[in-house]
Design a protein around this motif. Structure first.
Motif, PDB file in Angstrom:
ATOM      1  N   THR A   4       0.827  -1.204   0.000  1.00  0.00           N
ATOM      2  CA  THR A   4       0.000   0.000   0.000  1.00  0.00           C
ATOM      3  C   THR A   4       0.863   1.256   0.000  1.00  0.00           C
ATOM      4  OG1 THR A   4      -1.755  -1.146   1.179  1.00  0.00           O
ATOM      5  CG2 THR A   4      -1.757   1.252   1.279  1.00  0.00           C
ATOM      6  N   ARG A 267      -6.666  -9.727   9.181  1.00  0.00           N
ATOM      7  CA  ARG A 267      -5.809  -9.050   8.227  1.00  0.00           C
ATOM      8  C   ARG A 267      -4.380  -9.595   8.323  1.00  0.00           C
ATOM      9  NH1 ARG A 267      -6.927  -7.659   3.919  1.00  0.00           N
ATOM     10  NH2 ARG A 267      -8.847  -6.887   4.906  1.00  0.00           N
ATOM     11  N   GLU A 270       0.663  -6.668   4.312  1.00  0.00           N
ATOM     12  CA  GLU A 270       0.956  -6.567   2.889  1.00  0.00           C
ATOM     13  C   GLU A 270       2.462  -6.617   2.675  1.00  0.00           C
ATOM     14  OE1 GLU A 270      -0.819  -3.219   1.057  1.00  0.00           O
ATOM     15  OE2 GLU A 270      -2.878  -3.877   1.433  1.00  0.00           O
ATOM     16  N   LEU A 311      -5.064   0.823  10.381  1.00  0.00           N
ATOM     17  CA  LEU A 311      -6.091  -0.047   9.816  1.00  0.00           C
ATOM     18  C   LEU A 311      -7.462   0.394  10.304  1.00  0.00           C
ATOM     19  CD1 LEU A 311      -3.452  -1.905  10.835  1.00  0.00           C
ATOM     20  CD2 LEU A 311      -4.764  -3.702   9.754  1.00  0.00           C
ATOM     21  N   ASP A 312      -8.485   0.062   9.543  1.00  0.00           N
ATOM     22  CA  ASP A 312      -9.859   0.298   9.968  1.00  0.00           C
ATOM     23  C   ASP A 312     -10.181  -0.631  11.135  1.00  0.00           C
ATOM     24  OD1 ASP A 312     -12.902  -0.446   9.820  1.00  0.00           O
ATOM     25  OD2 ASP A 312     -12.709   1.467   8.768  1.00  0.00           O
ATOM     26  N   THR A 315     -13.064  -3.413  10.098  1.00  0.00           N
ATOM     27  CA  THR A 315     -12.814  -4.361   9.013  1.00  0.00           C
ATOM     28  C   THR A 315     -11.362  -4.822   8.958  1.00  0.00           C
ATOM     29  OG1 THR A 315     -12.264  -2.622   7.413  1.00  0.00           O
ATOM     30  CG2 THR A 315     -14.614  -3.209   7.663  1.00  0.00           C
ATOM     31  N   GLU A 317      -9.176  -3.398   7.342  1.00  0.00           N
ATOM     32  CA  GLU A 317      -8.606  -2.990   6.060  1.00  0.00           C
ATOM     33  C   GLU A 317      -7.467  -2.005   6.308  1.00  0.00           C
ATOM     34  OE1 GLU A 317      -9.185  -3.941   2.976  1.00  0.00           O
ATOM     35  OE2 GLU A 317     -10.749  -5.395   3.540  1.00  0.00           O
ATOM     36  N   ARG A 319      -5.358   1.130   5.877  1.00  0.00           N
ATOM     37  CA  ARG A 319      -5.544   2.478   5.355  1.00  0.00           C
ATOM     38  C   ARG A 319      -4.259   3.046   4.777  1.00  0.00           C
ATOM     39  NH1 ARG A 319      -9.034   5.056  10.385  1.00  0.00           N
ATOM     40  NH2 ARG A 319     -11.032   4.017   9.934  1.00  0.00           N
TER      41      ARG A 319
END
Length: 359
Positions: A4, A267, A270, A311-312, A315, A317, A319
């Protein structure tokens, strides 16, 4: 797939000198309580220094309280301090002890020795700690009425050497106990923001991690384990969430759970195509009700590649990565739940507090 690229700017809110403050971001020296209280419990030789973080960042450099350590020879088993700061409880090798500010013992709850994995005679100087890294933990409830303690105490009927006990904070009297099928190398405890539930994480070395939640209603101790895979480390809780956050023992993933253990989100880190797979560090948690922060320092392996991630919180996810004004910060992170997080600068001995907003 490339990592990311979005970066989120961090703003330095406070920076204060605090010897030993690394234990706040890479250890269990931070004690948070319902109502927003955040305190640093730092051991310096024969004394436990207690700092109110709000007062510390406001310019008060003196500790809010100092407690003589009842057995300075024993350096394991984190203490807990009462909400009003009048007494501290220590998880010793052979007892749970409550101590007043003047060093007087208020009460003592003896238990079997943690050393050598069990039962052996004690000879010579009783102050001398027995060999071995094993230890328990303790936690004073947010209302100051109870002490939750993980102790070594045999139960032949259940073939259990360890127990989680609930003690009366006033006199140390035992109110309830839970037999545990664990072989602890160390443990820690977190109070849930609901003021009723307490979480216990027990590290067992190569045998994994046990995770329990419990509630004492004044008459009955209700408890449940939520880590059947023996690989989840209890990381954090937040008033904006009914559950809790865990990290896999080897850092493979983060998970958000409901209080019964149900997985709500997961999660993995990445990675760049040309890098080894990264892993999450054990230190992570809620910046606020909407945001989680985590780091991948250990797997990055080099200070110039140190990364902190936002991260959210619902979720998980990703950020983006945190962009610090003077370059990467080679420190673990400890979020405070109020929109800020801590890092520690070993070079200057400073505790730094950050946020994604300037005010």
């Amino acid at each position: 797939m490339s990592i990311t690229s979005l970066s989120i700017t961090a703003h330095l809110r406070d920076s204060v000198p605090l010897p030993g403050g690394a234990a706040l971001v890479d250890g269990f020296a931070l004690e948070r309580r319902g109502g927003g209280s955040r305190r640093a419990l730092l051991r310096h030789g024969r004394e436990l220094e207690v700092y109110d973080l709000d007062e510390l960042f406001a310019g008060e450099r003196a500790p809010a309280a100092v407690f003589p350590v009842p057995r300075p020879e024993w350096e394991r088993g984190g203490p807990s301090v009462s909400p009003d700061g009048s007494f501290a409880v220590f998880a010793d090798q052979r007892a749970v002890r409550a101590v007043a500010r003047d060093g007087s013992t208020l009460w003592e709850h003896p238990h079997d020795c943690w050393g050598f994995g069990g039962f052996h005679p004690h000879t010579g100087d009783e102050r001398e700690p027995c060999p071995g890294p094993e230890h328990g933990s303790c936690r004073i409830s947010d209302d100051g009425r109870l002490v939750w303690a993980h102790i070594a105490s045999a139960s032949a009927a259940r073939n259990c050497r360890e127990h989680w006990v609930v003690l009366n904070a006033g006199d140390g009297g035992e109110l309830a106990r839970l037999p545990l099928r664990s072989e602890s190398s160390g443990s820690f405890q977190l109070s849930h923001p609901d003021g009723a539930h307490v979480g216990l994480g027990i590290g067992m070395g190569q045998d994994g991690v046990l995770l329990h939640w419990a509630r004492w209603d004044g008459a009955e101790l209700r408890s449940w384990g939520v880590n059947q895979e023996l690989d989840r480390i209890l990381a954090d809780v937040h008033p904006g969430h009914p559950g809790f956050l865990t990290v896999e023992h080897g850092g493979a993933d983060l998970r958000l759970h409901a209080l019964d253990g149900t997985v709500l989100a997961e999660r993995t880190p990445e990675q760049d195509e040309d890098e080894d797979p990264p892993c999450w560090d054990h230190g992570c948690g809620f910046v606020d009700a909407d945001t989680v922060i985590a780091s991948t320092l250990d797997s990055d392996g080099a200070p110039e590649r140190a990364r902190h991630w936002l991260l959210d919180a619902r979720t998980l996810e990703i950020r983006g990565t945190v962009d610090y004004p003077d370059g990467p910060v080679d420190s673990y992170v400890r979020p405070l739940g109020d929109g800020t997080w801590l890092t520690y600068d070993d070079a200057y001995g400073t505790l730094d507090r950050w946020s994604t907003t300037e005010e």
